[in-house]
Structure formats: C-alpha cells, structure tokens
Design a protein around this motif. Structure first.
Motif, PDB file in Angstrom:
ATOM      1  N   UNK A 205       0.836  -1.190   0.000  1.00  0.00           N
ATOM      2  CA  UNK A 205       0.000   0.000   0.000  1.00  0.00           C
ATOM      3  C   UNK A 205       0.877   1.249   0.000  1.00  0.00           C
ATOM      4  N   UNK A 206       0.560   2.168  -0.909  1.00  0.00           N
ATOM      5  CA  UNK A 206       1.314   3.411  -1.037  1.00  0.00           C
ATOM      6  C   UNK A 206       0.346   4.570  -0.904  1.00  0.00           C
ATOM      7  N   UNK A 207       0.604   5.447   0.038  1.00  0.00           N
ATOM      8  CA  UNK A 207      -0.262   6.594   0.272  1.00  0.00           C
ATOM      9  C   UNK A 207       0.364   7.851  -0.311  1.00  0.00           C
ATOM     10  N   UNK A 213      10.971   7.935  -8.197  1.00  0.00           N
ATOM     11  CA  UNK A 213      11.898   6.949  -7.633  1.00  0.00           C
ATOM     12  C   UNK A 213      11.306   6.245  -6.420  1.00  0.00           C
ATOM     13  N   UNK A 214      10.706   7.014  -5.515  1.00  0.00           N
ATOM     14  CA  UNK A 214      10.133   6.424  -4.305  1.00  0.00           C
ATOM     15  C   UNK A 214       8.938   5.547  -4.636  1.00  0.00           C
ATOM     16  N   UNK A 217      10.123   2.312  -6.161  1.00  0.00           N
ATOM     17  CA  UNK A 217      10.843   1.518  -5.159  1.00  0.00           C
ATOM     18  C   UNK A 217       9.864   0.801  -4.232  1.00  0.00           C
ATOM     19  N   UNK A 218       8.856   1.523  -3.735  1.00  0.00           N
ATOM     20  CA  UNK A 218       7.867   0.909  -2.843  1.00  0.00           C
ATOM     21  C   UNK A 218       6.976  -0.083  -3.585  1.00  0.00           C
ATOM     22  N   UNK A 219       6.529   0.300  -4.775  1.00  0.00           N
ATOM     23  CA  UNK A 219       5.583  -0.527  -5.519  1.00  0.00           C
ATOM     24  C   UNK A 219       6.169  -1.879  -5.887  1.00  0.00           C
ATOM     25  N   UNK A 220       7.459  -1.902  -6.212  1.00  0.00           N
ATOM     26  CA  UNK A 220       8.075  -3.134  -6.726  1.00  0.00           C
ATOM     27  C   UNK A 220       9.028  -3.793  -5.730  1.00  0.00           C
TER      28      UNK A 220
END
Length: 230
Positions: A205-207, A213-214, A217-220
């Motif tokens: 989960x990304x808020x 870049x961020x 990085x979080x998604x993958x």
C-alpha cells in the motif's frame, strides 16, 4: 453542447498533434444500474473531434462478458486504453480506468492517451529498467477522486509502469463510484495505490503522490528482489 471550453479544446488539440500512433478507447458500459455511464460516454465523446488518431468503441460489460473478462473488467463504466506496437499490431497498454474520467481523472486519461499514442514515457532509464525486470503478474489499483489534484501523479506513474511491462496492469479506480472497492482496500484517503500479486503474501500500500523513484521503489519492493538475477 461541448463539455470542454473552446480554450481547453485548443490546448488538447495541440497536445494530441504530437501523437504518432492511434489510440482506441474501449468503453464498457451497461444499460441499467450505472449512474455514471452516460456521463463517462459524454466525456469520452469530447476526444475524437480533437484528433483523428483517437477512436471509441463501446461494449456492454454484461452482454460482452467474455471480452470484459479478458481485460479484467467486471463493472461499468470502465475504459481500456488500446494502442499499436511498432509493427502496427494492436496492443493492450494494460491501462484501465474504472469510473467516469471527470475532474482530475480526465487529466490522467489524457496523459494515458498521449503515452499510448507515442508521446513518450516520463520514466527515467533506471526506473524503466527496474520496471522491465518484473517477471511476476502484478496488478496496481490507484484509488482517486475527481477533486484530488495529487492523484494524476500516482495514476500516471502506475500507467507508465503498465505500459512498460506487460506483466503489470494498472487500474485507476474512481473511489466514490465504487465504495465497495474502496472499503475492500481500506481506502481512507487518496491517492492510495494498492499493489497485488498472487506471488506476494500481502498487498503493498502506497499513500500519496510520491516522486517517481520512491513510488517505484515501494511498488516493486517485493518483486525486483526475487525476479532480478543475483
């Protein structure tokens, strides 16, 4: 009467002139129990007069069940963005929109059309390499609302990733149109991106609308480590 002001039409017409390939918007609708289907069609109808490279095809999500299922569509209104590859062969961009593309969602749709139409990707070379390295089927759902100015950044990044790798499918979900999905994915604010895969033990989960870049990085994070050679 057109929904877009003449000035906005001129700006879009100028932007669409940069397209080098045709884009077909496959619009899934249904006759009953769809309060926003007519609104969605009216919005889409604004686009073909601005570029001869943009066409719309309509299908019924209930009647054309097999076709809808092939694109992962189970509700209406929905838009599947289709293009062509370098050889002129029809290509599924893996970009979908659920809900009427109004407000800031219209901005995201225009950006998707330009991307698929050959306008060029905004991914950096390093991030394009990261995205291309994903070998696991991944679904990204970006929840947004028409009044959210930060949502197009998250939606467009997910769309860029889907367009760069056929293993990734991006859904832009208009949260107020589909409260069942919003509740199911615990959406309390937008943009919220949920990354899912059968290979992962839980969703990512990304808020918020993070920088490129961020976000990538979080998604993958759960996929690059296992997919890239050591």
């Amino acid at each position: 009467m057109p929904l877009l002001a003449s000035g906005d039409q001129d700006k879009l017409r100028e932007s669409f002139e940069e397209m080098t390939a045709p884009v077909r918007l496959l619009f899934f609708t249904q006759t009953f129990d769809c309060e926003t289907c007519l609104q969605a069609r009216q919005i889409l109808d604004e686009l073909p007069p601005l570029s001869d490279r943009i066409t719309i095809e309509e299908a019924n999500v209930l009647i054309d069940k097999d076709r809808a299922a092939a694109y992962g569509i189970d509700r209406a209104p929905a838009v599947v963005v289709l293009g062509v590859d370098e050889n002129g062969v029809p290509r599924d961009s893996r970009i979908r929109f659920l809900g009427a593309p109004s407000g800031y969602e219209f901005v995201s749709l225009v950006q998707a059309i330009l991307l698929v139409g050959g306008h060029g990707s905004n991914l950096t070379d390093a991030n394009r390499e990261r995205v291309s390295a994903v070998g696991t089927p991944v679904t990204m759902r970006v929840f947004s609302t028409p009044t959210c100015p930060h949502c197009p950044r998250a939606v467009s990044l997910a769309n860029e990733m889907a367009f760069a790798n056929p293993n990734i499918t991006a859904f832009a979900v208009e949260a107020t149109s589909f409260p069942d999905l919003a509740r199911g994915y615990r959406v309390t604010g937008v943009p919220k991106t949920v990354v899912s895969s059968a290979e992962a033990s839980e969703d990512i989960e990304i808020l918020g609308g993070l920088p490129q870049d961020e976000f990538i990085q979080y998604a993958l994070a759960d996929f690059l480590e296992k997919d890239q050679p050591s």
